[in-house]
Design a protein around this motif. Sequence first.
Motif, PDB file in Angstrom:
ATOM      1  N   MET A 186      14.920  29.474  60.923  1.00  0.00           N
ATOM      2  CA  MET A 186      13.777  28.941  61.654  1.00  0.00           C
ATOM      3  C   MET A 186      13.330  27.595  61.079  1.00  0.00           C
ATOM      4  O   MET A 186      12.751  26.781  61.776  1.00  0.00           O
ATOM      5  CB  MET A 186      12.601  29.920  61.607  1.00  0.00           C
ATOM      6  N   GLY A 187      13.553  27.414  59.781  1.00  0.00           N
ATOM      7  CA  GLY A 187      13.222  26.155  59.138  1.00  0.00           C
ATOM      8  C   GLY A 187      11.737  25.929  58.931  1.00  0.00           C
ATOM      9  O   GLY A 187      11.297  24.789  58.726  1.00  0.00           O
ATOM     10  N   ASN A 188      10.946  27.006  58.944  1.00  0.00           N
ATOM     11  CA  ASN A 188       9.493  26.848  58.834  1.00  0.00           C
ATOM     12  C   ASN A 188       8.914  27.384  57.527  1.00  0.00           C
ATOM     13  O   ASN A 188       7.701  27.525  57.392  1.00  0.00           O
ATOM     14  CB  ASN A 188       8.798  27.536  60.015  1.00  0.00           C
ATOM     15  N   GLU A 189       9.780  27.686  56.570  1.00  0.00           N
ATOM     16  CA  GLU A 189       9.315  28.313  55.322  1.00  0.00           C
ATOM     17  C   GLU A 189       8.311  27.450  54.572  1.00  0.00           C
ATOM     18  O   GLU A 189       7.298  27.959  54.068  1.00  0.00           O
ATOM     19  CB  GLU A 189      10.501  28.643  54.412  1.00  0.00           C
ATOM     20  N   GLU A 190       8.570  26.168  54.484  1.00  0.00           N
ATOM     21  CA  GLU A 190       7.673  25.294  53.719  1.00  0.00           C
ATOM     22  C   GLU A 190       6.272  25.269  54.335  1.00  0.00           C
ATOM     23  O   GLU A 190       5.272  25.110  53.620  1.00  0.00           O
ATOM     24  CB  GLU A 190       8.244  23.880  53.648  1.00  0.00           C
ATOM     25  N   GLU A 191       6.191  25.447  55.645  1.00  0.00           N
ATOM     26  CA  GLU A 191       4.890  25.486  56.314  1.00  0.00           C
ATOM     27  C   GLU A 191       4.204  26.835  56.133  1.00  0.00           C
ATOM     28  O   GLU A 191       2.984  26.911  55.970  1.00  0.00           O
ATOM     29  CB  GLU A 191       5.076  25.205  57.815  1.00  0.00           C
ATOM     30  N   ALA A 205       3.911  31.759  64.478  1.00  0.00           N
ATOM     31  CA  ALA A 205       3.759  32.254  63.107  1.00  0.00           C
ATOM     32  C   ALA A 205       2.861  31.356  62.267  1.00  0.00           C
ATOM     33  O   ALA A 205       1.978  31.856  61.555  1.00  0.00           O
ATOM     34  CB  ALA A 205       5.127  32.401  62.445  1.00  0.00           C
ATOM     35  N   LEU A 206       3.066  30.053  62.325  1.00  0.00           N
ATOM     36  CA  LEU A 206       2.261  29.156  61.499  1.00  0.00           C
ATOM     37  C   LEU A 206       0.788  29.192  61.910  1.00  0.00           C
ATOM     38  O   LEU A 206      -0.098  29.267  61.041  1.00  0.00           O
ATOM     39  CB  LEU A 206       2.789  27.723  61.586  1.00  0.00           C
ATOM     40  N   GLN A 207       0.538  29.157  63.210  1.00  0.00           N
ATOM     41  CA  GLN A 207      -0.844  29.234  63.669  1.00  0.00           C
ATOM     42  C   GLN A 207      -1.493  30.540  63.227  1.00  0.00           C
ATOM     43  O   GLN A 207      -2.663  30.569  62.854  1.00  0.00           O
ATOM     44  CB  GLN A 207      -0.904  29.115  65.199  1.00  0.00           C
ATOM     45  N   ILE A 208      -0.715  31.620  63.261  1.00  0.00           N
ATOM     46  CA  ILE A 208      -1.263  32.937  62.894  1.00  0.00           C
ATOM     47  C   ILE A 208      -1.610  32.993  61.408  1.00  0.00           C
ATOM     48  O   ILE A 208      -2.723  33.372  61.034  1.00  0.00           O
ATOM     49  CB  ILE A 208      -0.265  34.050  63.272  1.00  0.00           C
ATOM     50  N   VAL A 209      -0.654  32.635  60.536  1.00  0.00           N
ATOM     51  CA  VAL A 209      -0.915  32.785  59.100  1.00  0.00           C
ATOM     52  C   VAL A 209      -1.977  31.807  58.614  1.00  0.00           C
ATOM     53  O   VAL A 209      -2.758  32.137  57.716  1.00  0.00           O
ATOM     54  CB  VAL A 209       0.376  32.673  58.258  1.00  0.00           C
ATOM     55  N   SER A 210      -2.022  30.614  59.198  1.00  0.00           N
ATOM     56  CA  SER A 210      -3.065  29.665  58.782  1.00  0.00           C
ATOM     57  C   SER A 210      -4.435  30.149  59.253  1.00  0.00           C
ATOM     58  O   SER A 210      -5.438  30.006  58.528  1.00  0.00           O
ATOM     59  CB  SER A 210      -2.768  28.264  59.315  1.00  0.00           C
ATOM     60  N   TYR A 211      -4.492  30.741  60.434  1.00  0.00           N
ATOM     61  CA  TYR A 211      -5.753  31.294  60.944  1.00  0.00           C
ATOM     62  C   TYR A 211      -6.208  32.474  60.095  1.00  0.00           C
ATOM     63  O   TYR A 211      -7.401  32.593  59.755  1.00  0.00           O
ATOM     64  CB  TYR A 211      -5.567  31.717  62.398  1.00  0.00           C
ATOM     65  N   LEU A 212      -5.283  33.351  59.728  1.00  0.00           N
ATOM     66  CA  LEU A 212      -5.621  34.472  58.855  1.00  0.00           C
ATOM     67  C   LEU A 212      -6.166  33.971  57.521  1.00  0.00           C
ATOM     68  O   LEU A 212      -7.116  34.534  56.970  1.00  0.00           O
ATOM     69  CB  LEU A 212      -4.400  35.352  58.614  1.00  0.00           C
ATOM     70  N   SER A 213      -5.554  32.918  57.000  1.00  0.00           N
ATOM     71  CA  SER A 213      -6.001  32.356  55.724  1.00  0.00           C
ATOM     72  C   SER A 213      -7.454  31.891  55.794  1.00  0.00           C
ATOM     73  O   SER A 213      -8.216  32.045  54.837  1.00  0.00           O
ATOM     74  CB  SER A 213      -5.095  31.188  55.336  1.00  0.00           C
ATOM     75  N   GLU A 214      -7.848  31.357  56.931  1.00  0.00           N
ATOM     76  CA  GLU A 214      -9.222  30.881  57.112  1.00  0.00           C
ATOM     77  C   GLU A 214     -10.203  32.026  57.351  1.00  0.00           C
ATOM     78  O   GLU A 214     -11.323  32.016  56.829  1.00  0.00           O
ATOM     79  CB  GLU A 214      -9.282  29.922  58.306  1.00  0.00           C
ATOM     80  N   GLU A 215      -9.773  33.012  58.147  1.00  0.00           N
ATOM     81  CA  GLU A 215     -10.717  34.004  58.648  1.00  0.00           C
ATOM     82  C   GLU A 215     -10.819  35.283  57.812  1.00  0.00           C
ATOM     83  O   GLU A 215     -11.870  35.931  57.789  1.00  0.00           O
ATOM     84  CB  GLU A 215     -10.353  34.377  60.092  1.00  0.00           C
ATOM     85  N   LEU A 216      -9.738  35.679  57.138  1.00  0.00           N
ATOM     86  CA  LEU A 216      -9.796  36.927  56.380  1.00  0.00           C
ATOM     87  C   LEU A 216     -10.870  36.920  55.291  1.00  0.00           C
ATOM     88  O   LEU A 216     -11.559  37.932  55.100  1.00  0.00           O
ATOM     89  CB  LEU A 216      -8.421  37.258  55.788  1.00  0.00           C
ATOM     90  N   PRO A 217     -11.044  35.809  54.542  1.00  0.00           N
ATOM     91  CA  PRO A 217     -12.125  35.813  53.535  1.00  0.00           C
ATOM     92  C   PRO A 217     -13.506  36.062  54.145  1.00  0.00           C
ATOM     93  O   PRO A 217     -14.381  36.631  53.481  1.00  0.00           O
ATOM     94  CB  PRO A 217     -12.030  34.410  52.919  1.00  0.00           C
ATOM     95  N   ASN A 218     -13.702  35.651  55.404  1.00  0.00           N
ATOM     96  CA  ASN A 218     -14.985  35.908  56.074  1.00  0.00           C
ATOM     97  C   ASN A 218     -15.192  37.392  56.357  1.00  0.00           C
ATOM     98  O   ASN A 218     -16.320  37.822  56.646  1.00  0.00           O
ATOM     99  CB  ASN A 218     -15.058  35.125  57.386  1.00  0.00           C
ATOM    100  N   GLN A 219     -14.102  38.153  56.288  1.00  0.00           N
ATOM    101  CA  GLN A 219     -14.163  39.601  56.484  1.00  0.00           C
ATOM    102  C   GLN A 219     -14.050  40.342  55.147  1.00  0.00           C
ATOM    103  O   GLN A 219     -13.794  41.544  55.117  1.00  0.00           O
ATOM    104  CB  GLN A 219     -13.033  40.048  57.417  1.00  0.00           C
ATOM    105  N   ASN A 220     -14.240  39.602  54.057  1.00  0.00           N
ATOM    106  CA  ASN A 220     -14.116  40.160  52.691  1.00  0.00           C
ATOM    107  C   ASN A 220     -12.722  40.743  52.442  1.00  0.00           C
ATOM    108  O   ASN A 220     -12.577  41.794  51.814  1.00  0.00           O
ATOM    109  CB  ASN A 220     -15.185  41.218  52.432  1.00  0.00           C
ATOM    110  N   ILE A 221     -11.707  40.042  52.964  1.00  0.00           N
ATOM    111  CA  ILE A 221     -10.319  40.404  52.721  1.00  0.00           C
ATOM    112  C   ILE A 221      -9.629  39.218  52.065  1.00  0.00           C
ATOM    113  O   ILE A 221      -9.660  38.099  52.586  1.00  0.00           O
ATOM    114  CB  ILE A 221      -9.580  40.792  54.022  1.00  0.00           C
ATOM    115  N   GLN A 222      -9.028  39.469  50.921  1.00  0.00           N
ATOM    116  CA  GLN A 222      -8.419  38.404  50.122  1.00  0.00           C
ATOM    117  C   GLN A 222      -6.910  38.563  50.106  1.00  0.00           C
ATOM    118  O   GLN A 222      -6.387  39.686  50.042  1.00  0.00           O
ATOM    119  CB  GLN A 222      -8.973  38.461  48.701  1.00  0.00           C
TER     120      GLN A 222
END
Length: 245
Positions: free
Chosen positions: A14-19, A225-242
């Motif tokens: 996929m070539g998206n690992e670095e992202e 995938a990139l949109q999902i993991v970056s969004y999770l990174s932003e939003e999970l801490p707001n749900q007290n998930i690290q």
Amino acid sequence: MDKIDINCDVGESMGNEEELFPFISSCNIACGGHAGNRQTMAETVRLARQFEVKIGAHPSYPDKKNFGRISMDISNNLLIESIQEQIKSLTAILKMEKLDLHHVKLHGALYNDVAKNSNLAQTVLASLEIYKSKTPIYVPYASVMAKEAINQGFSVMYEAFGDRRYHKDLSLVSRDSPRAVIKDPKEVLQQVISVVKNKKVKTANGNSVNILADTVCIHGDNPFALQIVSYLSEELPNQNIQLKK
């Protein structure tokens, strides 16, 4: 604060690992069965080290033609030999890079088949015997594979999928269905929150079933995938998930 490991299947051209790697904590590197070769493994290993992402082997049925997504009629001996060779090809690179194998996660049809087939699960576990004492296996909760592994003394980590829909028996909706893969980051977030906080997942028909997860997978070949993991990174801490780095 709850903690969860987030993993991606990678090294699949996929070539998206670095992202992806800045937003996840573990990865499953294709090691030649369904995808990948020495070069892609080496490149992915180095990126994982750079971003401090834990490295797992991602063996499959030896079937690049079908990307390991179709069940194979293969003898036990040939399957054991193939899985062992796949993992050895990755661990040889890890040894050169002075890194450890963190886990093993099966891919595709093999992952799904061992979840419900006791004989096949035992065959796969026989191929993983040398990793038994120190390397956990990512397995679906309440699956045949999980039960067989625990009975044999393997360490397991329960895996849930953030971007796949489930049936009530916790099997995954077939990729033949247009609704099998969840592409909306907000919907993935809600599924991850439910799994981590409530230990439940909503099925394709709207029911909720119990599930446990030590790690949540977002597929690296999901077009979002990139949109999902970056969004999770932003939003999970707001749900007290690290993120469990």
